[in-house]
Design an enzyme around this catalytic site. Structure first.
Site, PDB file in Angstrom:
ATOM      1  CE1 TYR A  14      -3.832  -2.279   0.493  1.00  0.00           C
ATOM      2  CE2 TYR A  14      -2.502  -3.281   2.215  1.00  0.00           C
ATOM      3  CZ  TYR A  14      -3.597  -3.313   1.379  1.00  0.00           C
ATOM      4  OH  TYR A  14      -4.456  -4.382   1.414  1.00  0.00           O
ATOM      5  CG  HIS A  19      -6.879   4.691   1.401  1.00  0.00           C
ATOM      6  ND1 HIS A  19      -7.680   5.799   1.558  1.00  0.00           N
ATOM      7  CD2 HIS A  19      -7.567   3.669   1.976  1.00  0.00           C
ATOM      8  CE1 HIS A  19      -8.795   5.458   2.181  1.00  0.00           C
ATOM      9  NE2 HIS A  19      -8.747   4.179   2.452  1.00  0.00           N
ATOM     10  CG  ASN A  66     -11.739  -0.236   6.746  1.00  0.00           C
ATOM     11  OD1 ASN A  66     -11.467   0.803   6.154  1.00  0.00           O
ATOM     12  ND2 ASN A  66     -12.265  -1.278   6.141  1.00  0.00           N
ATOM     13  CG  ASN A 112     -14.592   2.832   5.038  1.00  0.00           C
ATOM     14  OD1 ASN A 112     -15.703   3.314   5.233  1.00  0.00           O
ATOM     15  ND2 ASN A 112     -14.360   1.952   4.081  1.00  0.00           N
TER      16      ASN A 112
END
Length: 187
Positions: A14, A19, A66, A112
């Site tokens: 990631y 994000h 999350n 989120n």
């Protein structure tokens, strides 16, 4: 004392995604303020230092996006820090690539990670620096795929500039207050 939290997802998979601009901003602050992020605490990676006479805790939750609120809650509870002294830095699909927005509070929207933070902290009154990552523009597009995607070559220079601006906005909040940061960066 301030806790500056960059939201993102852990791991190399990631690392360069849309994000993870919160993590990238924390990395910039780490370098600029000479704060090594080497401790593992509060479900995240942390570093401690100072800026303009204030103690600073940099936090990169490792809980995955999350569940970011759990890490923020642990750190805030440990230091008994008021919400006004927490600064959240995260991506926002509602802002164009390269734009940032400083706000003293607000809803979590579709994010989120912010939903988790707002839920765990039981408040929307947390200062934040939102970093625009643009929107896919196609209604059928999966937002999850988009935010976990990477920036195009054309977007990268604009993003690098906005990450520097986001780091600067955090420093202005600490030094001169949220209003000063809003006046400077929300144009």
């Amino acid at each position: 004392m301030y806790i500056v939290v960059g939201l993102g997802n852990p791991g190399t998979r990631y690392q360069e995604t849309r994000h993870n601009v919160g993590f990238k901003t924390i990395d910039i602050l780490s370098a600029q303020l000479n704060i090594d992020i080497i401790k593992k605490r509060f479900g995240g990676h942390t570093g401690e230092g100072s800026f303009e006479g204030s103690k600073i805790i940099l936090l990169k939750p490792q809980t995955y996006m999350n569940l970011s609120g759990e890490s923020v809650y642990e750190a805030a509870s440990w230091y008994k820090i008021p919400l006004s002294r927490i600064i959240l830095v995260y991506d926002d699909v509602d802002l164009p690539v390269g734009k940032i927005r400083v706000k003293p509070n607000g809803s979590a929207g579709t994010h989120n990670g912010m939903r988790s933070v707002v839920g765990c902290m039981q408040s929307e009154n947390i200062p934040r620096v939102r970093i625009g990552i643009g929107a896919p523009g196609i209604r059928e597009f999966d937002l999850g795929d988009y935010v976990l995607g990477r920036f195009s070559a054309d977007e990268k220079p604009e993003m690098e500039k906005s990450l520097e601006n986001a780091a600067e906005a955090v420093k202005v909040i600490i030094k001169d207050g949220i209003e000063a940061a809003m006046n400077r960066f929300n144009g």
